[in-house]
Write a protein that holds these residues in place. Structure first.
Motif, PDB file in Angstrom:
ATOM      1  N   PHE A  47     -32.328  55.350 -14.641  1.00  0.00           N
ATOM      2  CA  PHE A  47     -32.926  55.795 -13.381  1.00  0.00           C
ATOM      3  C   PHE A  47     -32.367  55.034 -12.182  1.00  0.00           C
ATOM      4  N   LEU A  48     -32.010  53.759 -12.355  1.00  0.00           N
ATOM      5  CA  LEU A  48     -31.337  53.031 -11.276  1.00  0.00           C
ATOM      6  C   LEU A  48     -29.974  53.654 -10.977  1.00  0.00           C
ATOM      7  N   MET A  49     -29.276  54.052 -12.041  1.00  0.00           N
ATOM      8  CA  MET A  49     -27.985  54.709 -11.863  1.00  0.00           C
ATOM      9  C   MET A  49     -28.164  56.040 -11.117  1.00  0.00           C
ATOM     10  N   PHE A  50     -29.209  56.796 -11.494  1.00  0.00           N
ATOM     11  CA  PHE A  50     -29.493  58.060 -10.808  1.00  0.00           C
ATOM     12  C   PHE A  50     -29.695  57.822  -9.320  1.00  0.00           C
ATOM     13  N   LYS A  51     -30.434  56.789  -8.991  1.00  0.00           N
ATOM     14  CA  LYS A  51     -30.734  56.504  -7.590  1.00  0.00           C
ATOM     15  C   LYS A  51     -29.504  56.056  -6.815  1.00  0.00           C
ATOM     16  N   SER A  52     -28.535  55.453  -7.518  1.00  0.00           N
ATOM     17  CA  SER A  52     -27.371  54.901  -6.822  1.00  0.00           C
ATOM     18  C   SER A  52     -26.234  55.901  -6.633  1.00  0.00           C
ATOM     19  N   ILE A  53     -26.325  57.073  -7.225  1.00  0.00           N
ATOM     20  CA  ILE A  53     -25.240  58.047  -7.066  1.00  0.00           C
ATOM     21  C   ILE A  53     -25.402  58.748  -5.717  1.00  0.00           C
ATOM     22  N   LYS A  54     -24.490  58.415  -4.827  1.00  0.00           N
ATOM     23  CA  LYS A  54     -24.459  59.045  -3.504  1.00  0.00           C
ATOM     24  C   LYS A  54     -23.023  59.078  -3.017  1.00  0.00           C
ATOM     25  N   PRO A  87     -19.553  61.139 -11.498  1.00  0.00           N
ATOM     26  CA  PRO A  87     -20.704  60.695 -10.709  1.00  0.00           C
ATOM     27  C   PRO A  87     -21.446  61.887 -10.116  1.00  0.00           C
ATOM     28  N   ALA A  88     -21.976  62.730 -10.999  1.00  0.00           N
ATOM     29  CA  ALA A  88     -22.700  63.930 -10.592  1.00  0.00           C
ATOM     30  C   ALA A  88     -23.859  64.134 -11.558  1.00  0.00           C
ATOM     31  N   LEU A  89     -25.039  64.430 -11.037  1.00  0.00           N
ATOM     32  CA  LEU A  89     -26.230  64.595 -11.872  1.00  0.00           C
ATOM     33  C   LEU A  89     -26.629  66.057 -12.022  1.00  0.00           C
ATOM     34  N   SER A  90     -25.693  66.930 -11.750  1.00  0.00           N
ATOM     35  CA  SER A  90     -25.914  68.361 -11.882  1.00  0.00           C
ATOM     36  C   SER A  90     -24.621  69.001 -12.372  1.00  0.00           C
ATOM     37  N   LEU A  91     -24.758  70.118 -13.063  1.00  0.00           N
ATOM     38  CA  LEU A  91     -23.554  70.851 -13.469  1.00  0.00           C
ATOM     39  C   LEU A  91     -23.084  71.801 -12.368  1.00  0.00           C
ATOM     40  N   ASP A  92     -23.856  71.907 -11.299  1.00  0.00           N
ATOM     41  CA  ASP A  92     -23.457  72.680 -10.123  1.00  0.00           C
ATOM     42  C   ASP A  92     -22.625  71.742  -9.255  1.00  0.00           C
TER      43      ASP A  92
END
Length: 129
Positions: A47-54, A87-92
């Protein structure tokens, strides 16, 4: 500097939650606190990794985590659903092609605004969305 967060697919959160919460619950019920602690630690890191992807646009640079890409070197941006690790949390996703053979897959939540911001710096980018 403009900052764009990654779009997050809902199914990805559910899968990760199930994968890591099951061992946590099992660890608590069986009083195996090592399993609980490890699962909780890994889930926290995810979840920290999720928050840091920008994705940051800072002047003439696109910054993705620690990688800096000169926006003037971007040749093409195209839409993709490629599931490769990135570094993408979606397949879109969109693929950003830069330099001669380099490419990165990203999934900005505000895709159109992100692309328009890149085009302000480099209007020669070929966009295929």
């Amino acid at each position: 500097m403009k900052v764009y967060r990654s779009k997050i697919d809902w199914w990805l959160i559910i899968v990760i939650f199930i994968v890591f919460c099951y061992p946590m619950i099992e660890g608590l019920l069986s009083k195996d606190y090592v399993v609980f602690s490890v699962s909780f630690g890994v889930l926290s890191l995810v979840f920290l990794m999720f928050k840091s992807i920008k994705y940051k646009i800072d002047g003439e640079n696109l910054i993705i985590w620690w990688k800096k890409i000169d926006i003037k070197s971007i040749k093409k941006i195209y839409s993709t659903h490629n599931p490769l690790s990135s570094p993408a949390l979606s397949l879109d996703r969109i693929a950003v092609v830069y330099n001669k053979y380099d490419e990165v897959l990203i999934s900005p939540k505000e895709r159109e605004a992100f692309i328009q911001e890149l085009l302000k710096v480099n209007p020669n980018i070929m966009v295929q969305i």
